[in-house]
Design an enzyme around this catalytic site. Structure first.
Site, PDB file in Angstrom:
ATOM      1  N   ARG A 126      54.277  50.530  46.999  1.00 54.53           N
ATOM      2  CA  ARG A 126      53.221  50.480  45.970  1.00 54.53           C
ATOM      3  C   ARG A 126      53.249  51.738  45.105  1.00 54.53           C
ATOM      4  NH1 ARG A 126      46.870  49.097  46.935  1.00 54.53           N
ATOM      5  NH2 ARG A 126      46.632  51.139  47.903  1.00 54.53           N
TER       6      ARG A 126
ATOM      7  N   ARG B 196      31.870  48.248  51.555  1.00 59.12           N
ATOM      8  CA  ARG B 196      32.861  48.380  52.627  1.00 59.12           C
ATOM      9  C   ARG B 196      32.195  48.502  53.987  1.00 59.12           C
ATOM     10  NH1 ARG B 196      37.376  50.748  49.425  1.00 59.12           N
ATOM     11  NH2 ARG B 196      39.204  51.067  50.730  1.00 59.12           N
TER      12      ARG B 196
ATOM     13  N   LYS C 100      43.640  43.343  46.158  1.00 58.16           N
ATOM     14  CA  LYS C 100      42.355  43.281  45.446  1.00 58.16           C
ATOM     15  C   LYS C 100      42.443  43.913  44.061  1.00 58.16           C
ATOM     16  CE  LYS C 100      39.873  45.700  48.350  1.00 58.16           C
ATOM     17  NZ  LYS C 100      40.931  46.114  49.276  1.00 58.16           N
TER      18      LYS C 100
ATOM     19  N   ARG D 199      50.425  56.975  45.948  1.00 58.17           N
ATOM     20  CA  ARG D 199      49.203  57.605  46.437  1.00 58.17           C
ATOM     21  C   ARG D 199      49.479  58.327  47.741  1.00 58.17           C
ATOM     22  NH1 ARG D 199      44.543  53.042  46.270  1.00 58.17           N
ATOM     23  NH2 ARG D 199      44.011  54.099  48.212  1.00 58.17           N
TER      24      ARG D 199
ATOM     25  N   ARG E  89      43.601  53.366  57.788  1.00 61.45           N
ATOM     26  CA  ARG E  89      42.735  52.638  56.842  1.00 61.45           C
ATOM     27  C   ARG E  89      42.550  51.188  57.289  1.00 61.45           C
ATOM     28  NH1 ARG E  89      45.981  53.692  51.651  1.00 61.45           N
ATOM     29  NH2 ARG E  89      44.434  52.441  50.580  1.00 61.45           N
TER      30      ARG E  89
END
Ligand code: AMP
Length: 214
Positions: free
Chosen positions: A127, A88, A13, A160, A171
């Site tokens: 990532r 969300r 996203k 992160r 998550r």
């Protein structure tokens, strides 16, 4: 134009939002980035959000919605926005509808970025994000021009804390339980368009732009 991006964490996203921002000239509003900015600056909001973010849980709806309401008040959001990571939950979606109604606006497109959990977990390990502007990279599939440095702002790229495998799995669980019901919520309003989160960045951006331009 008002766009909502739906999809699991790690579905792509943020990358799509960043490309659409460049092409459509409307701001990319990522609630996760706003929370991380507050965390970095040690604000009250940042301190509150930290306990949830560290565990991969959602920050309470009222706190999140108030933050988004504030963001909508800024000048650059008057012409439209690309929402990434908000709403969300169903209560956030109904609150968003309320905010938009008050502003005399509506959602034009919801892009559902499709990606399966197994590949997401794999991808999240590689990532990297810019410490300053939040731009997203990947060590193999989306490298910056200079190793470890953001193409957009020249700051350092980091991993992160919540991208470690255990938190990613938490998550994803939260996504399936609390966020996935939004797919039907928006399908019932005929707003949903699916795009492939594992296509190349160019392909996924072009498929979204083609839908907008048709
Ligand atoms: P993201 O960068 O979108 O993956 O968000 C990182 C973390 O910020 C999430 O795991 C949540 O703890 C928090 N967060 C971001 N957006 C929301 C939201 N709309 N509602 C509640 N918590 C959120």
């Amino acid at each position: 134009m008002n766009i909502v991006l739906l999809g699991a964490p790690g579905s792509g996203k943020g990358t799509l939002a960043s490309r659409l921002e460049e092409r459509l000239h409307i701001p990319h509003i990522a609630t996760g980035d706003i929370f991380r900015f507050n965390l970095k600056n040690n604000t009250e909001l940042g301190k509150l959000a930290k306990s949830y973010i560290d565990k991969g849980e959602l920050v309470p709806d009222d706190v999140t919605c108030n933050m988004v309401r504030d963001r909508f008040g800024k000048q650059d959001a008057k012409e439209g926005f690309i929402l990434d990571g908000f709403p969300r939950t169903i209560p956030q979606a109904t609150e968003l509808d309320k905010m938009l109604k008050e502003m005399g606006r509506k959602i034009d497109y919801v892009f559902l970025v499709q990606a399966d959990d197994e590949r997401i977990v794999k991808r999240m390990g590689g990532r990297r994000v810019c410490k300053n502007c939040g731009e997203v990279y990947h060590v193999e599939t989306l490298k910056p021009k200079v190793d470890g440095i953001c193409d957009k702002c020249g700051s350092e790229l980091v991993q992160r804390d919540d991208d470690n495998e255990n938190v990613v799995k938490d998550r994803l669980k939260v996504y399936h339980e609390q966020t996935a019901p939004l797919i039907d919520y928006y399908k019932n309003q005929n707003l949903v368009h699916e795009v492939d989160g594992f296509a190349t960045v160019e392909e996924v951006t072009n498929s979204a732009l083609n839908i907008i331009n048709r």
